[in-house]
Design an enzyme around this catalytic site. Structure first.
Site, PDB file in Angstrom:
ATOM      1  N   ASN A   8       0.866  -1.183   0.000  1.00 56.16           N
ATOM      2  CA  ASN A   8       0.000   0.000   0.000  1.00 56.16           C
ATOM      3  C   ASN A   8       0.903   1.235   0.000  1.00 56.16           C
ATOM      4  O   ASN A   8       1.435   1.607   1.038  1.00 56.16           O
ATOM      5  CB  ASN A   8      -0.892  -0.039   1.251  1.00 56.16           C
ATOM      6  CG  ASN A   8      -1.739   1.213   1.394  1.00 56.16           C
ATOM      7  OD1 ASN A   8      -1.847   2.009   0.452  1.00 56.16           O
ATOM      8  ND2 ASN A   8      -2.343   1.398   2.560  1.00 56.16           N
ATOM      9  N   TRP A   9       1.062   1.828  -1.173  1.00 57.90           N
ATOM     10  CA  TRP A   9       1.964   2.996  -1.276  1.00 57.90           C
ATOM     11  C   TRP A   9       1.375   4.254  -0.659  1.00 57.90           C
ATOM     12  O   TRP A   9       2.062   5.249  -0.512  1.00 57.90           O
ATOM     13  CB  TRP A   9       2.277   3.279  -2.749  1.00 57.90           C
ATOM     14  CG  TRP A   9       3.149   2.278  -3.425  1.00 57.90           C
ATOM     15  CD1 TRP A   9       3.596   1.087  -2.914  1.00 57.90           C
ATOM     16  CD2 TRP A   9       3.684   2.358  -4.757  1.00 57.90           C
ATOM     17  NE1 TRP A   9       4.363   0.439  -3.845  1.00 57.90           N
ATOM     18  CE2 TRP A   9       4.430   1.199  -4.984  1.00 57.90           C
ATOM     19  CE3 TRP A   9       3.579   3.298  -5.775  1.00 57.90           C
ATOM     20  CZ2 TRP A   9       5.094   0.956  -6.197  1.00 57.90           C
ATOM     21  CZ3 TRP A   9       4.227   3.064  -6.967  1.00 57.90           C
ATOM     22  CH2 TRP A   9       4.984   1.908  -7.179  1.00 57.90           C
ATOM     23  N   LYS A  10       0.067   4.221  -0.375  1.00 56.60           N
ATOM     24  CA  LYS A  10      -0.627   5.427   0.119  1.00 56.60           C
ATOM     25  C   LYS A  10      -0.407   6.577  -0.873  1.00 56.60           C
ATOM     26  O   LYS A  10      -0.339   6.314  -2.070  1.00 56.60           O
ATOM     27  CB  LYS A  10      -0.180   5.762   1.535  1.00 56.60           C
ATOM     28  CG  LYS A  10      -0.231   4.526   2.441  1.00 56.60           C
ATOM     29  CD  LYS A  10      -0.117   4.831   3.894  1.00 56.60           C
ATOM     30  CE  LYS A  10      -0.172   3.524   4.673  1.00 56.60           C
ATOM     31  NZ  LYS A  10      -0.254   3.699   6.109  1.00 56.60           N
ATOM     32  N   HIS A  87      -9.753   1.276   4.962  1.00 60.55           N
ATOM     33  CA  HIS A  87      -8.476   1.554   5.640  1.00 60.55           C
ATOM     34  C   HIS A  87      -8.706   2.634   6.705  1.00 60.55           C
ATOM     35  O   HIS A  87      -9.514   3.545   6.508  1.00 60.55           O
ATOM     36  CB  HIS A  87      -7.442   2.032   4.607  1.00 60.55           C
ATOM     37  CG  HIS A  87      -6.057   2.085   5.177  1.00 60.55           C
ATOM     38  ND1 HIS A  87      -5.640   3.111   5.989  1.00 60.55           N
ATOM     39  CD2 HIS A  87      -5.012   1.227   5.074  1.00 60.55           C
ATOM     40  CE1 HIS A  87      -4.380   2.880   6.362  1.00 60.55           C
ATOM     41  NE2 HIS A  87      -3.984   1.738   5.829  1.00 60.55           N
ATOM     42  N   GLU A  89      -7.101   5.145   7.523  1.00 59.76           N
ATOM     43  CA  GLU A  89      -6.866   6.525   7.075  1.00 59.76           C
ATOM     44  C   GLU A  89      -8.096   7.059   6.342  1.00 59.76           C
ATOM     45  O   GLU A  89      -8.416   8.239   6.424  1.00 59.76           O
ATOM     46  CB  GLU A  89      -5.601   6.585   6.201  1.00 59.76           C
ATOM     47  CG  GLU A  89      -4.348   6.483   7.066  1.00 59.76           C
ATOM     48  CD  GLU A  89      -3.134   5.895   6.364  1.00 59.76           C
ATOM     49  OE1 GLU A  89      -3.117   5.837   5.126  1.00 59.76           O
ATOM     50  OE2 GLU A  89      -2.191   5.499   7.081  1.00 59.76           O
ATOM     51  N   GLU A 154      -5.543  -4.665  10.872  1.00 59.16           N
ATOM     52  CA  GLU A 154      -4.585  -3.570  11.008  1.00 59.16           C
ATOM     53  C   GLU A 154      -4.883  -2.772  12.277  1.00 59.16           C
ATOM     54  O   GLU A 154      -5.718  -1.852  12.252  1.00 59.16           O
ATOM     55  CB  GLU A 154      -4.676  -2.634   9.809  1.00 59.16           C
ATOM     56  CG  GLU A 154      -4.290  -3.253   8.493  1.00 59.16           C
ATOM     57  CD  GLU A 154      -3.634  -2.224   7.574  1.00 59.16           C
ATOM     58  OE1 GLU A 154      -2.481  -2.450   7.180  1.00 59.16           O
ATOM     59  OE2 GLU A 154      -4.265  -1.201   7.271  1.00 59.16           O
ATOM     60  N   GLY A 160       2.129   2.829  10.603  1.00 58.33           N
ATOM     61  CA  GLY A 160       3.059   3.927  10.363  1.00 58.33           C
ATOM     62  C   GLY A 160       3.813   4.391  11.596  1.00 58.33           C
ATOM     63  O   GLY A 160       4.406   5.466  11.594  1.00 58.33           O
ATOM     64  N   SER A 197       3.160  -1.565  10.484  1.00 62.89           N
ATOM     65  CA  SER A 197       4.613  -1.559  10.729  1.00 62.89           C
ATOM     66  C   SER A 197       5.285  -2.897  10.418  1.00 62.89           C
ATOM     67  O   SER A 197       6.193  -3.326  11.135  1.00 62.89           O
ATOM     68  CB  SER A 197       4.924  -1.119  12.170  1.00 62.89           C
ATOM     69  OG  SER A 197       4.532   0.222  12.360  1.00 62.89           O
ATOM     70  N   GLY A 218       2.801  -0.943   4.342  1.00 59.26           N
ATOM     71  CA  GLY A 218       2.735   0.464   3.954  1.00 59.26           C
ATOM     72  C   GLY A 218       4.126   1.023   3.724  1.00 59.26           C
ATOM     73  O   GLY A 218       4.750   0.796   2.679  1.00 59.26           O
ATOM     74  N   GLY A 219       4.647   1.729   4.712  1.00 58.76           N
ATOM     75  CA  GLY A 219       5.935   2.428   4.609  1.00 58.76           C
ATOM     76  C   GLY A 219       7.050   1.594   3.986  1.00 58.76           C
ATOM     77  O   GLY A 219       7.770   2.059   3.087  1.00 58.76           O
TER      78      GLY A 219
HETATM   79  P1  PGA Z   1       2.583   0.719   7.628  1.00 62.31           P
HETATM   80  O1  PGA Z   1       1.133   0.880   6.958  1.00 62.31           O
HETATM   81  O2  PGA Z   1       3.176  -0.553   7.110  1.00 62.31           O
HETATM   82  O3  PGA Z   1       3.338   1.940   7.172  1.00 62.31           O
HETATM   83  O4  PGA Z   1       2.382   0.692   9.098  1.00 62.31           O
HETATM   84  C1  PGA Z   1       0.291  -0.215   6.798  1.00 62.31           C
HETATM   85  C2  PGA Z   1      -1.012   0.242   6.223  1.00 62.31           C
HETATM   86  O5  PGA Z   1      -1.449   1.344   6.522  1.00 62.31           O
HETATM   87  O6  PGA Z   1      -1.641  -0.486   5.435  1.00 62.31           O
END
Ligand code: PGA
Length: 234
Positions: A8-10, A87, A89, A154, A160, A197, A218-219
């Site tokens: 997930n590149w966001k 998600h 976010e 999650e 993050g 994470s 994500g990150g």
């Molecule tokens: P993260 O994000 O790996 O940066 O914690 C995961 C996500 O939001 O899907």
């Protein structure tokens, strides 16, 4: 059994050149039983024909006067068959609630696309975590076919932050999610992923120790070397 590694590149990276370079590095990472799904921002989705594409969001109608929105059918026509829905976010910044998430899942089911539904408690101190997760799942999946559903557990505190959830707790949550899904439809057995994470040091804990069917990254999916290490460690 297929193991899923979803990137997930966001809202990253900020240029086409960087996106092309990341996509190129990710083109050959998957294998038969290791599905690597890349979810770039919409403008970058057509830049590679050699990755399995996922989207980070979609709207709940096929087409029409919905300025700024993207239809699942548009995504499907680009070769994208997976969409992340719910998600945290999106729940936080765009006030997405269960009724909206449910509509998205229904249209994705109609389009025969796979939903990656994110659920998870906000805080480590949530004393009603069983109730929180049960409600998040039941409110959007009750009465819905689970055939094209993947769940991503999650925990919001872990997203993050580098403060990942322990494999022991994650395993308990996975078992809870399995039970809730079983009550909804005994005949399907949706894959359950862990996200929050994830990195190359902890990924095997979630797969091998906690028994997840994959991870949502994500990150760490924005770092070519680190992401390759994650895929290799699975
Ligand atoms: P993260 O994000 O790996 O940066 O914690 C995961 C996500 O939001 O899907």
């Amino acid at each position: 059994m297929t193991t899923f590694i979803v990137a997930n590149w966001k809202m990253n990276p900020s240029t086409k050149e960087e996106a092309v370079s990341l996509l190129l590095a990710m083109e050959k990472l998957g294998k038969e039983n290791k599905k690597v799904i890349i979810c770039p921002p919409f403008p970058f989705m057509s830049l590679s024909k050699n990755v399995i594409l996922g989207a980070q969001n979609c709207f709940f109608e096929k087409e029409g006067p919905f300025t700024g929105e993207v239809s699942p059918y548009m995504l499907k026509s680009l070769g994208c068959n997976y969409v992340i829905v719910g998600h945290s976010e999106r729940r936080n910044f765009f006030q997405e609630d269960s009724s909206l998430i449910r509509k998205k899942i229904e249209v994705l089911n109609d389009a025969k696309m796979t939903t990656i539904l994110c659920v998870g408690e906000k805080s480590r101190e949530d004393s009603d975590v069983v109730e929180t997760i049960t409600r998040q799942i039941e409110s959007v999946l009750d009465g819905v076919s689970l055939q094209n559903i993947i769940i991503a557990y999650e925990p919001v505190f872990a997203i993050g932050t580098g403060d990942s959830c322990s494999a022991e707790i994650a395993k308990e949550r996975r078992e809870l999610i399995k039970e809730v899904l079983f009550e909804i439809d005994k005949n399907e057995n949706p894959a359950i992923l862990y996200g929050g994470s994830v990195d190359s040091n902890n990924v095997s804990e979630y797969i091998d120790k906690a028994g997840f069917d994959g991870v949502l990254v994500g990150g760490a999916s924005l770092n070519k070397d680190e992401f390759k290490k994650i895929v290799d460690s699975v």
